[in-house]
Design a protein around this motif. Structure first.
Motif, PDB file in Angstrom:
ATOM      1  N   VAL A 180       0.850  -1.185   0.000  1.00 39.96           N
ATOM      2  CA  VAL A 180       0.000   0.000   0.000  1.00 39.96           C
ATOM      3  C   VAL A 180       0.887   1.237   0.000  1.00 39.96           C
ATOM      4  N   SER A 209      14.487  -1.958   9.020  1.00 37.39           N
ATOM      5  CA  SER A 209      13.566  -3.013   9.419  1.00 37.39           C
ATOM      6  C   SER A 209      12.112  -2.518   9.318  1.00 37.39           C
ATOM      7  N   GLY A 210      11.255  -3.370   8.822  1.00 33.32           N
ATOM      8  CA  GLY A 210       9.836  -3.045   8.774  1.00 33.32           C
ATOM      9  C   GLY A 210       9.417  -2.190   7.596  1.00 33.32           C
ATOM     10  N   GLY A 212       9.207  -3.215   4.508  1.00 33.05           N
ATOM     11  CA  GLY A 212       8.482  -4.004   3.509  1.00 33.05           C
ATOM     12  C   GLY A 212       9.389  -4.742   2.532  1.00 33.05           C
ATOM     13  N   LYS A 213      10.599  -5.082   2.991  1.00 26.01           N
ATOM     14  CA  LYS A 213      11.549  -5.744   2.080  1.00 26.01           C
ATOM     15  C   LYS A 213      11.011  -7.098   1.617  1.00 26.01           C
ATOM     16  N   ARG A 396       5.975  -1.793   9.907  1.00 25.85           N
ATOM     17  CA  ARG A 396       5.643  -2.830  10.898  1.00 25.85           C
ATOM     18  C   ARG A 396       5.193  -2.191  12.211  1.00 25.85           C
ATOM     19  N   GLU A 399       1.673  -0.914  11.816  1.00 24.37           N
ATOM     20  CA  GLU A 399       0.752  -2.045  11.789  1.00 24.37           C
ATOM     21  C   GLU A 399       0.526  -2.585  13.208  1.00 24.37           C
TER      22      GLU A 399
HETATM   23  N1  ATP Z   1       3.861  -0.906   1.666  1.00 23.00           N
HETATM   24  C1  ATP Z   1       3.271  -1.727   2.538  1.00 23.00           C
HETATM   25  N2  ATP Z   1       1.952  -1.914   2.464  1.00 23.00           N
HETATM   26  C2  ATP Z   1       1.316  -2.718   3.349  1.00 23.00           C
HETATM   27  N3  ATP Z   1       1.932  -3.373   4.331  1.00 23.00           N
HETATM   28  C3  ATP Z   1       3.259  -3.233   4.443  1.00 23.00           C
HETATM   29  C4  ATP Z   1       3.995  -2.399   3.552  1.00 23.00           C
HETATM   30  N4  ATP Z   1       5.286  -2.441   3.911  1.00 23.00           N
HETATM   31  C5  ATP Z   1       5.365  -3.259   4.967  1.00 23.00           C
HETATM   32  N5  ATP Z   1       4.163  -3.744   5.300  1.00 23.00           N
HETATM   33  C6  ATP Z   1       3.852  -4.655   6.401  1.00 23.00           C
HETATM   34  O1  ATP Z   1       4.786  -4.380   7.436  1.00 23.00           O
HETATM   35  C7  ATP Z   1       5.262  -5.577   8.009  1.00 23.00           C
HETATM   36  C8  ATP Z   1       6.766  -5.641   7.812  1.00 23.00           C
HETATM   37  O2  ATP Z   1       7.050  -5.843   6.431  1.00 23.00           O
HETATM   38  P1  ATP Z   1       8.277  -6.743   5.948  1.00 23.00           P
HETATM   39  O3  ATP Z   1       8.410  -7.967   6.802  1.00 23.00           O
HETATM   40  O4  ATP Z   1       8.141  -6.939   4.493  1.00 23.00           O
HETATM   41  O5  ATP Z   1       9.436  -5.723   6.286  1.00 23.00           O
HETATM   42  P2  ATP Z   1      10.986  -5.976   6.256  1.00 23.00           P
HETATM   43  O6  ATP Z   1      11.597  -4.744   5.717  1.00 23.00           O
HETATM   44  O7  ATP Z   1      11.274  -7.271   5.532  1.00 23.00           O
HETATM   45  O8  ATP Z   1      11.339  -6.114   7.787  1.00 23.00           O
HETATM   46  P3  ATP Z   1      12.607  -6.843   8.465  1.00 23.00           P
HETATM   47  O9  ATP Z   1      13.839  -6.161   7.952  1.00 23.00           O
HETATM   48  O10 ATP Z   1      12.409  -6.579   9.922  1.00 23.00           O
HETATM   49  O11 ATP Z   1      12.517  -8.282   8.094  1.00 23.00           O
HETATM   50  C9  ATP Z   1       4.542  -6.718   7.318  1.00 23.00           C
HETATM   51  O12 ATP Z   1       3.438  -7.135   8.098  1.00 23.00           O
HETATM   52  C10 ATP Z   1       4.075  -6.121   6.017  1.00 23.00           C
HETATM   53  O13 ATP Z   1       2.907  -6.732   5.573  1.00 23.00           O
END
Ligand code: ATP
Length: 512
Positions: A180, A209-210, A212-213, A396, A399
């Motif tokens: 989103v 972190s968080g 959305g990677k 994250r 959320e």
């Molecule tokens: N653009 C977005 N739209 C909707 N939800 C998102 C978006 N970006 C992240 N999220 C939500 O935020 C949470 C964290 O996302 P994600 O695990 O992909 O992040 P990450 O960067 O991989 O974090 P980490 O480095 O801690 O592993 C998830 O529940 C994901 O669904």
């Protein structure tokens, strides 16, 4: 600052210089020509001083203003053009303001009406609210009060036109798995994702972190030609090195105690799919060497095996570490860094794209509404804080904050007390509105309106049949909210007794 009251003695506007600044909130920055037009306002009052003062304030806020000093004059203006907002004095000679209000709500339902009334006739104001006025001002009122009302009406009108525009767009970008956001940063990201999805090069996703990677990794996979093949995620940081090795590369029977049969590793079982190596920076140097060899030779050597197993999976890696700095420090292999970093995707932090907060908040709230069957809403303060907070934990954190608030709230309104402590602390430190902060407040109220707007748009996408009991509950709660907690007034406005109102609130689990 001296408070300026608008009554029949009102004359000069000069003392309220800060109120004279045009409000950008009345225009939609970056929007198309249609939505960026100034909002129109008709002010109707038979007191020339009040009329002039109201017009001056509204103009300074960016409204296109027309004035009328009688119902007759107002009717003529209304026949000439449609107005976004009507500021109407109820005590007008001959016909009275209520008559005009009746006509406007029937003929021009899109015009937002704010009524002005003397304290002695506050009952008329309540009557007006019942008839369809959205707000009322009791004379004499401070300039600030009028500004707030006009600002609110402006936000509402802006909301209506923005939501029409927004409804036509998709909130979750097509093809992006659950992502989103439509800020320019996210648009850029979507473009990169759809481009890289069609190649088979390794991708390195970098970001806090968080951010959305993992979602991006999933989107790359889902948009590529091998979308029907497996997507396998491995968290390199959460497993002990030996486990990561056997997970990724597999093992032969008898390779270690408990290995009663051989097993393929994830790089092999993914077939032509995608293996997502999350927290790749956490891999030991030994495993980094083994991974590099696997990527170069397109085969893996399972633990304890004498043979190699071919692999065809695409590798997408992610890290929240500064890998190039780790390379400098000798903690990450340079050759592996280059091998993984063929395509580089950088995730924007949430604080760098605050304009996406409304959509994201709406998205998560809507999910909670559906899960719990409760029509949650954010309180004004929560809206403000969410829009201004820096979100070090990114999406994250947002959320989790919303999920937590929904779990803790005693009713459908999510208050600051339901939010995690970092947000509560932020709220405490930033909750002293001062005159100097008036422009900041306008910006934040704009963001709050955005959240509200996005929520309604999000809700409209999932619109379901709502029971009469739920409608009644919403009517009661929103009236109390509009009246800033004045339950007595709310009961009168709603046409129910005080006892009934308190009984209903008790039923909803809302105490004093
Ligand atoms: N653009 C977005 N739209 C909707 N939800 C998102 C978006 N970006 C992240 N999220 C939500 O935020 C949470 C964290 O996302 P994600 O695990 O992909 O992040 P990450 O960067 O991989 O974090 P980490 O480095 O801690 O592993 C998830 O529940 C994901 O669904």
């Amino acid at each position: 600052m001296q408070t300026n009251y608008l009554s029949s003695t009102a004359s000069s506007m000069n003392e309220s210089a800060e109120l004279q600044k045009p409000l950008t909130m009345l225009r939609n920055e970056g929007a198309d020509a249609e939505t960026s037009r100034a909002l129109s306002l008709l002010v109707v009052d038979d007191d020339p001083a009040v009329l002039r003062a109201c017009c001056e304030i509204a103009r300074s806020m960016g409204y296109r203003v027309v004035d009328a000093s009688s119902v007759e004059e107002a009717r003529n203006e209304l026949a000439r053009q449609q107005f976004d907002v009507l500021l109407l004095d109820l005590k007008l000679p001959v016909y009275g303001g209520l008559t005009l209000l009746d006509e406007v709500t029937a003929v021009y339902p899109n015009t937002a009406v704010i009524v002005m009334t003397a304290f002695a006739t506050v009952n008329n104001a309540l009557e007006a609210m019942r008839t369809g006025a959205q707000d009322y001002l009791t004379k004499p009122f401070a300039m600030d009060e009028l500004t707030v009302m006009l600002e609110r009406a402006g936000n509402r009108k802006q909301f209506e036109s923005d939501s029409r525009r927004l409804r036509d767009r998709t909130l979750t970008q097509t093809g992006m798995i659950g992502m989103v956001g439509h800020s320019s940063e996210m648009q850029k990201l979507y473009r990169i994702v759809s481009k890289v999805a069609f190649s088979s090069h390794p991708v390195l996703i970098m970001g806090e972190s968080g951010t959305g990677k993992e979602l991006v990794a999933r989107s790359i996979h889902a948009n590529g030609p091998k979308a029907s093949r497996p997507f396998i995620s491995v968290d390199c940081g959460s497993l002990v090195p030996k486990l990561v090795e056997s997970e990724l590369f597999g093992y032969a029977k008898g390779a270690f105690t408990g290995a009663s049969r051989s097993r393929d590793g994830l790089l092999a079982t993914a077939g032509g799919g995608t293996v997502f190596l999350d927290e790749v920076g956490e891999l030991s140097l030994e495993l980094q060497a083994k991974l590099l060899r696997a990527l170069q030779e397109k085969e893996v050597h399972p633990v304890g095996a004498t043979h190699a197993v071919p692999i065809s999976a695409r590798v997408v890696a992610a890290t929240n570490r500064d890998l190039s700095a780790m390379v400098e420090q000798g903690r990450f292999r340079k050759d592996l860094y280059f091998r993984l970093n063929v395509v580089n995707v950088r995730m924007p932090s949430l604080r760098s794209r605050k304009q996406d907060i409304p959509l994201l908040a709406a998205h998560f709230l809507e999910r909670m509404r559906k899960e719990n069957g409760v029509l949650y809403k954010f309180s004004d303060e929560v809206l403000r804080v969410m829009a201004e907070y820096e979100w070090p934990g990114n999406v994250r954190e947002l959320e989790n904050a919303i999920e937590r608030a929904c779990a803790l709230s005693s009713g459908p309104i999510l208050h600051m007390a339901d939010m995690p402590s970092p947000l509560q602390n932020f709220s405490t430190h930033t909750s002293k509105p001062s005159v100097q902060k008036i422009d900041e407040r306008r910006v934040s109220s704009r963001r709050a309106a955005d959240v509200e707007m996005a929520m309604q748009v999000e809700a409209s996408r999932h619109r379901q049949i709502v029971s009469i009991a739920e409608l009644e509950k919403q009517a009661i709660l929103s009236t109390i909210r509009q009246l800033h907690g004045d339950k007595l007034m709310a009961a009168r406005l709603l046409g129910i007794g005080k006892t009934t109102l308190y009984r209903k609130l008790k039923e909803y689990g809302i105490g004093e």
